[in-house]
Design an enzyme around this catalytic site. Structure first.
Site, PDB file in Angstrom:
ATOM      1  N   ASP A 107      28.952  27.725  62.944  1.00 30.59           N
ATOM      2  CA  ASP A 107      28.518  28.654  61.884  1.00 30.59           C
ATOM      3  C   ASP A 107      27.185  28.208  61.301  1.00 30.59           C
ATOM      4  O   ASP A 107      26.286  29.035  61.058  1.00 30.59           O
ATOM      5  CB  ASP A 107      29.556  28.711  60.767  1.00 30.59           C
ATOM      6  CG  ASP A 107      30.784  29.516  61.151  1.00 30.59           C
ATOM      7  OD1 ASP A 107      30.763  30.175  62.207  1.00 30.59           O
ATOM      8  OD2 ASP A 107      31.776  29.468  60.406  1.00 30.59           O
ATOM      9  N   THR A 116      47.440  26.010  64.437  1.00 30.85           N
ATOM     10  CA  THR A 116      48.062  24.815  65.033  1.00 30.85           C
ATOM     11  C   THR A 116      47.026  23.773  65.443  1.00 30.85           C
ATOM     12  O   THR A 116      47.390  22.634  65.752  1.00 30.85           O
ATOM     13  CB  THR A 116      48.845  25.205  66.300  1.00 30.85           C
ATOM     14  OG1 THR A 116      47.912  25.778  67.235  1.00 30.85           O
ATOM     15  CG2 THR A 116      49.932  26.221  65.982  1.00 30.85           C
ATOM     16  N   ASP A 152      31.465  24.077  59.410  1.00 32.21           N
ATOM     17  CA  ASP A 152      31.625  24.506  60.803  1.00 32.21           C
ATOM     18  C   ASP A 152      30.264  24.429  61.502  1.00 32.21           C
ATOM     19  O   ASP A 152      29.336  25.167  61.145  1.00 32.21           O
ATOM     20  CB  ASP A 152      32.167  25.936  60.838  1.00 32.21           C
ATOM     21  CG  ASP A 152      32.504  26.374  62.247  1.00 32.21           C
ATOM     22  OD1 ASP A 152      33.662  26.703  62.504  1.00 32.21           O
ATOM     23  OD2 ASP A 152      31.584  26.372  63.116  1.00 32.21           O
ATOM     24  N   ARG A 199      40.167  26.833  69.571  1.00 28.39           N
ATOM     25  CA  ARG A 199      41.124  26.122  68.731  1.00 28.39           C
ATOM     26  C   ARG A 199      41.916  27.129  67.908  1.00 28.39           C
ATOM     27  O   ARG A 199      41.327  27.932  67.191  1.00 28.39           O
ATOM     28  CB  ARG A 199      40.345  25.183  67.807  1.00 28.39           C
ATOM     29  CG  ARG A 199      41.192  24.175  67.079  1.00 28.39           C
ATOM     30  CD  ARG A 199      40.326  23.132  66.415  1.00 28.39           C
ATOM     31  NE  ARG A 199      39.709  23.617  65.189  1.00 28.39           N
ATOM     32  CZ  ARG A 199      39.691  22.932  64.047  1.00 28.39           C
ATOM     33  NH1 ARG A 199      40.215  21.739  63.981  1.00 28.39           N
ATOM     34  NH2 ARG A 199      39.099  23.422  62.972  1.00 28.39           N
TER      35      ARG A 199
HETATM   36  N1  URA Z   1      34.674  21.801  63.828  1.00 28.97           N
HETATM   37  C1  URA Z   1      33.640  21.959  62.967  1.00 28.97           C
HETATM   38  O1  URA Z   1      32.676  22.650  63.255  1.00 28.97           O
HETATM   39  N2  URA Z   1      33.701  21.313  61.780  1.00 28.97           N
HETATM   40  C2  URA Z   1      34.747  20.532  61.414  1.00 28.97           C
HETATM   41  O2  URA Z   1      34.735  19.971  60.321  1.00 28.97           O
HETATM   42  C3  URA Z   1      35.815  20.394  62.328  1.00 28.97           C
HETATM   43  C4  URA Z   1      35.750  21.037  63.527  1.00 28.97           C
END
Ligand code: URA
Length: 206
Positions: free
Chosen positions: A201, A106, A198, A102
């Site tokens: 993460d 954008t 995330d 991603r």
């Molecule tokens: N991807 C993620 O890991 N967390 C989000 O909030 C959005 C996309």
């Protein structure tokens, strides 16, 4: 498209542990496995079974086996965290991988890795991506997978944003979504609110 929100006390409990910023990667991984197992219970409810006779220690009875073959497709990187419970729970499962990156600015997804089993035609495809945010990644993945003629495609995610649900519904109305929660909205950086941050993460400690 149908959105299945899995409304269950255990799902609510484990989702809270995932959301909590104090939850460390060790616990996050353990809880992620648990909540995915619970989501899979719902996401596999319509799989077909075949009956056949077996012998218990006492007498003959009718047994059942899952007849549908599922192809699970985690979206790299966070989807990898969902593969463990899928392999443990689903009979006859094969696994393909799609890497979609991603663009932070954008939020447009582009593919950088695709490795799929050879026999997707006529099978049940289960896309694994824990966060349905804008829907861009899921839409691209489903588009790619439909080229192989699967019987059906479903998405298993942990948290879904209204924006992503709407976008996926518009692009692929036949795809069923299984999620633990539908959250409020995306922020300016396309993260889900309240969300859990995330997923990759949190899972891998990066
Ligand atoms: N991807 C993620 O890991 N967390 C989000 O909030 C959005 C996309």
């Amino acid at each position: 498209m149908t959105l299945h929100l899995v409304d269950h006390p255990l799902v609510a409990h484990y989702l809270t542990r995932l959301r909590d910023r104090e939850t460390e990667p060790d616990e996050f991984r353990e809880v992620s496995d648990k909540i995915i197992t619970l989501l899979l219970y719902e996401a596999t409810r319509d799989l077909r079974t075949r009956s056949y006779p077996i012998q218990t220690p006492l007498e003959e009875t009718k047994g059942h086996e899952v007849d549908d073959h599922v192809v699970a497709v985690p979206i790299l990187r966070a989807g990898l965290g969902l593969v463990g419970p899928v392999l443990k729970l689903l009979p006859h499962v094969t696994v393909g991988y799609i890497g979609l990156e991603r663009d932070e600015r954008t939020a447009v997804a582009s593919r950088y890795y695709v490795k799929l089993p050879p026999d997707i035609h006529g099978k049940v495809v289960m896309v694994l991506d824990p966060m349905l945010a804008t829907g861009g990644t899921a839409i691209k993945a489903v588009e790619l997978l439909k080229e192989y003629g699967p019987a059906s495609v479903r998405l298993v995610c942990v948290v879904a944003a209204p924006e992503g649900i709407e976008a996926l519904q518009a692009a692929h109305p036949d795809v069923q979504i299984f999620a633990a929660a539908k959250d409020r909205q995306l922020n300016a950086q396309k993260y889900i609110l309240p969300g859990l941050g995330d997923y990759g993460d949190r899972l891998f400690g990066t």
